[in-house]
Design an enzyme around this catalytic site. Structure first.
Site, PDB file in Angstrom:
ATOM      1  N   HIS A   1     -77.305 -26.992  68.756  1.00 23.36           N
ATOM      2  CA  HIS A   1     -77.886 -25.666  68.502  1.00 23.36           C
ATOM      3  C   HIS A   1     -79.089 -25.714  67.551  1.00 23.36           C
ATOM      4  O   HIS A   1     -80.134 -25.113  67.820  1.00 23.36           O
ATOM      5  CB  HIS A   1     -76.843 -24.723  67.891  1.00 23.36           C
ATOM      6  CG  HIS A   1     -75.536 -24.683  68.631  1.00 23.36           C
ATOM      7  ND1 HIS A   1     -75.450 -24.734  70.001  1.00 23.36           N
ATOM      8  CD2 HIS A   1     -74.260 -24.588  68.185  1.00 23.36           C
ATOM      9  CE1 HIS A   1     -74.166 -24.669  70.360  1.00 23.36           C
ATOM     10  NE2 HIS A   1     -73.427 -24.586  69.279  1.00 23.36           N
TER      11      HIS A   1
ATOM     12  N   GLU B   1     -71.799 -19.601  58.862  1.00 25.48           N
ATOM     13  CA  GLU B   1     -70.585 -18.998  59.406  1.00 25.48           C
ATOM     14  C   GLU B   1     -69.620 -18.703  58.268  1.00 25.48           C
ATOM     15  O   GLU B   1     -69.530 -19.481  57.314  1.00 25.48           O
ATOM     16  CB  GLU B   1     -69.884 -19.963  60.352  1.00 25.48           C
ATOM     17  CG  GLU B   1     -70.682 -20.297  61.577  1.00 25.48           C
ATOM     18  CD  GLU B   1     -69.848 -21.134  62.521  1.00 25.48           C
ATOM     19  OE1 GLU B   1     -68.982 -20.555  63.196  1.00 25.48           O
ATOM     20  OE2 GLU B   1     -70.045 -22.348  62.570  1.00 25.48           O
TER      21      GLU B   1
HETATM   22  C1  BG6 Z   1     -70.025 -23.784  68.553  1.00 26.38           C
HETATM   23  C2  BG6 Z   1     -69.420 -24.647  67.486  1.00 26.38           C
HETATM   24  O1  BG6 Z   1     -70.812 -24.545  69.412  1.00 26.38           O
HETATM   25  O2  BG6 Z   1     -70.830 -22.794  67.938  1.00 26.38           O
HETATM   26  C3  BG6 Z   1     -68.583 -23.811  66.551  1.00 26.38           C
HETATM   27  O3  BG6 Z   1     -68.598 -25.627  68.102  1.00 26.38           O
HETATM   28  C4  BG6 Z   1     -69.408 -22.694  65.982  1.00 26.38           C
HETATM   29  O4  BG6 Z   1     -68.053 -24.597  65.504  1.00 26.38           O
HETATM   30  C5  BG6 Z   1     -70.097 -21.914  67.100  1.00 26.38           C
HETATM   31  O5  BG6 Z   1     -68.524 -21.823  65.301  1.00 26.38           O
HETATM   32  C6  BG6 Z   1     -71.074 -20.915  66.528  1.00 26.38           C
HETATM   33  O6  BG6 Z   1     -71.527 -20.113  67.579  1.00 26.38           O
HETATM   34  P1  BG6 Z   1     -71.951 -18.616  67.319  1.00 26.38           P
HETATM   35  O7  BG6 Z   1     -72.430 -18.121  68.644  1.00 26.38           O
HETATM   36  O8  BG6 Z   1     -70.706 -17.898  66.842  1.00 26.38           O
HETATM   37  O9  BG6 Z   1     -73.008 -18.656  66.270  1.00 26.38           O
END
Ligand code: BG6
Length: 519
Positions: A275, A251
Site C-alpha cells: 500500500h 490505524e
Molecule cells: C491490510 C493490512 O492490507 O490493510 C491490514 O493487512 C491493515 O493490516 C489494512 O489493517 C488497512 O486497510 P484500510 O483500508 O483499513 O486502511
C-alpha cells in the site's frame, strides 16, 4: 456565430462528427460500462475473515446496486463441511447490517463446496460441481477464482486448478478464467519470484489479478485525476516547488485475530511493500500517455526502480521501527502487542515504521518522502500531504518576526475524503497578522450517485478484465528489491538495522509526541 479555436472544435464535434463535447455524465453511468458478462466466482477461504468482513458485503452490495451480472454464481469453497443453506446463513450474518430486502434473490446464487486445498480429488469434485451449476446460467464458463486463503495454500491451489483443467480459458467459446491473489505476494524477492513461477505454470499473466485494495479506494484513484486532469498543479509538482511529501496510514486497531500472519510479516511487509509504495508511485509518477493498465503500471515501475536503496547505515538513520505496548485507545485499555493472543511474548515484530525515502530521478531529486504506518496509533487516518517550499523571501519578516508557514496540499484518504489547500491570508484588522486558512473540496460534494467501496471496485474490475488497479509482477519484485535489504537488516535481532522502539498504544508512535504529525 463567430469562430474561435474553441468553438471551431465544438462545431467539428457536434456537426461533422455528430457528437457532443458535453462532458457531464450521469452518476449511474460511472458505476459500470455496459452489462457484465455472466460468470462464476469461486471464493477459496469462504468461511474466513476476509470473506466475512470484505468479500461478502462487497458482493451483496454490488448485487443491490445492480452491478453484478444477473446470472452470477458464487461458490464458497473451504475446508469445513457445510450445506448450501448453512453457507447462505453465514453470509447473511456477514451482511446483516445491510438492506436485506433483496436477500432471498441474492442467496439463490450462493453455493458451497467443501475443498481440501491439497487434494486432487477435491478439486475434481469442485470442477464437476461448477460444470453442473454453470449449465444454462454461464454457458461460456467464465470464472474467477478468488484466493482468500493463507498464502501457504496459494501454490497448491493454483497447481490443482491447473491440473484439473480449471485454469484453462476456452478459446472457442471465449470463456475466460481469472485468479485473484491477495497480498502478501511472497515474503521477500525470492519467494515472490517463486510464487509467480507457480502461478505462471497454469495461468498466463493476463489471467492473474494481484489485488491491493488501497488502489481501488476512490480517493486513491483520484490522485491520478487530480494530478493529470488539471493543468494547474502539475507544473508545481516537482523538486522546484515541493519541499517534502508525507504519506501516512495510521490505524487505531491492533493485530486483532491475525497474530499468526502478522508475526511473520510485521508492518514492513503488511503495509509498506504494497500500500505505502503504491501511494508513493501515484504521487511521484510521470503522466502516462494513456489511461490504460500497462501505461500506468509502466510509469509506476519507473518510480519503484528509482527508489534509492537503503544501505545498512541509511536504515539506521532513516528508519524508525516500533512496537506497541499496553495503552488506551478510544478511552478503552488495550494490551501491548506481546500480550495479544498468539503473539510471541518476546516478539520483535515491528507494528510501526516511519521511513524517509528518496526517489532518484530528475523530478524528485533531493525531495524526501516520509512514509509512516502503524497499528494502535491515536486514530485511524490515511492521508498524503504535499509540503510546498517556503516563500524565498519574507517581506513580512520585520513585522511578524517569524517565518511564514508553507503551503500544504492534503489529499485525504480516510476518514476525511477531501482535498484541501492551506494558504496564508491576512487577519481582518489594522494590524498585520497572518493566519493559515483552508480551501476545501469534499469528495462527495455535489455527488449523489452510487459509491463503490474498494473491494467492490476491485471485483468489478476483475469481472471486466481490467488490470489497472492490480499489481503487475515487475512492480511486486521491484518493491521487494527495495525492502529486502532493510528486512534483512532488521531480521530477528535488530543488531545491524534500526533499533526496535516501544510506544504506548493510543499515541502517535515511538517518541510519543506529535512531532512527525506537525503540519
Ligand atoms: C491490510 C493490512 O492490507 O490493510 C491490514 O493487512 C491493515 O493490516 C489494512 O489493517 C488497512 O486497510 P484500510 O483500508 O483499513 O486502511
Amino acid at each position: 456565430m463567430e469562430f474561435s479555436g474553441e468553438n471551431i472544435d465544438r462545431y467539428i464535434d457536434t456537426v461533422i462528427k455528430g457528437q457532443t463535447s458535453d462532458l457531464r455524465i450521469p452518476p449511474e453511468a460511472c458505476l459500470v460500462e455496459g452489462s457484465l458478462e455472466p460468470c462464476t466466482i469461486v471464493i477459496f477461504g469462504a468461511t474466513g475473515d476476509l470473506t466475512m468482513r470484505k468479500l461478502a458485503p462487497a458482493l451483496y452490495n454490488l448485487y443491490l446496486t445492480g452491478a453484478l451480472p444477473d446470472s452470477v454464481i458464487i461458490v464458497g469453497a473451504a475446508r469445513s463441511e457445510m450445506s448450501h443453506v448453512q453457507f447462505r446463513e453465514r453470509i447473511r450474518d456477514a451482511v446483516a447490517g445491510m438492506d436485506l430486502s433483496n436477500w432471498d434473490r441474492f442467496a439463490a446464487s450462493l453455493y458451497y463446496q467443501p475443498v481440501q486445498f491439497e487434494s486432487p480429488d477435491s478439486f475434481a469434485q469442485l470442477s464437476a460441481v461448477l460444470h453442473g451449476l454453470e449449465k444454462g446460467r454461464n454457458p461460456k464458463g467464465n470464472k474467477i477464482f478468488y484466493l482468500a486463503i493463507p498464502p501457504s495454500f496459494y501454490a497448491s491451489t493454483a497447481e490443482l486448478l491447473g491440473t484439473t483443467g480449471l485454469s484453462l480459458e476456452r478459446e472457442s467459446g471465449n470463456g475466460w478464467v481469472r485468479i485473484v491473489v491477495e497480498k502478501p505476494f511472497g515474503r521477500d524477492l525470492k519467494t515472490a519470484v517463486d510464487l509467480n513461477r507457480t502461478l505462471h505454470k497454469h495461468f498466463e499473466e493476463h489471467q492473474i489479478f494481484r489485488i491491493d485494495h488501497y488502489l481501488a479506494k476512490e480517493t486513491v484513484q483520484n490522485v491520478l485525476m487530480f494530478r493529470f486532469a488539471n493543468a494547474i498543479f502539475e507544473p508545481l509538482w516537482n523538486r522546484m516547488f515541493i519541499d517534502h511529501m508525507r504519506i501516512t496510514a495510521a490505524e487505531s486497531l491492533g493485530v486483532e485475530n491475525r497474530a499468526q500472519y502478522y508475526e511473520e510479516s510485521g508492518v514492513l511487509r503488511d503495509m509498506f511493500q504494497n500500500h505505502m509504495l503504491q501511494l508513493v508511485s501515484l504521487v511521484a509518477m510521470e503522466p502516462p500517455s494513456r489511461m490504460e493498465a500497462d501505461y500506468i503500471r509502466d510509469e509506476k515501475c519507473k518510480v519503484f526502480r528509482s527508489l534509492r536503496l537503503l544501505s545498512p547505515v541509511d536504515s539506521t538513520r532513516q528508519v524508525v521501527l516500533g512496537q506497541y505496548t499496553a495503552g488506551t485507545v478510544d478511552g478503552k485499555p488495550v494490551p501491548g502487542y506481546r500480550d495479544e493472543p498468539g503473539v510471541n511474548p518476546n516478539s520483535r515484530t515491528p507494528t510501526f515504521a516511519m521511513m524517509k525515502v528518496f526517489v532518484d530521478n530528475w523530478r524528485w531529486q533531493g525531495v524526501p518522502f516520509y512514509l509512516t504506518s502503524g497499528k494502535r496509533l491515536a486514530k485511524k487516518m490515511t492521508e498524503i500531504v504535499i509540503h510546498f517550499k517556503k516563500v524565498p523571501h519574507s517581506m513580512f519578516r520585520g513585522i511578524l518576526g517569524e517565518g511564514i508557514s508553507s503551503n500544504l496540499l492534503t489529499l485525504g484518504i480516510y476518514p476525511d475524503e477531501r482535498i484541501h489547500l492551506t494558504f496564508q491570508t491576512k487577519n481582518p484588522g489594522a494590524k498585520v497578522c497572518l493566519r493559515s486558512v483552508r480551501m476545501e473540496f469534499d469528495y462527495r460534494q455535489d455527488y449523489t450517485g452510487p459509491v463503490l467501496d474498494a473491494y467492490e471496485k476491485a471485483i468489478m474490475d476483475c469481472i471486466q478484465g481490467d488490470h489497472m488497479l492490480f499489481w503487475r509482477q515487475d512492480g511486486v519484485e521491484l518493491c521487494w528489491s527495495f525492502l529486502d535489504p532493510l528486512l534483512e537488516a532488521c531480521g530477528d535481532c535488530f543488531d545491524k538495522g534500526p533499533e526496535l522502539l516501544f510506544y504506548e498504544a493510543g499515541t502517535w508512535g515511538p517518541g510519543a509526541d506529535d512531532a512527525w504529525r506537525a503540519d
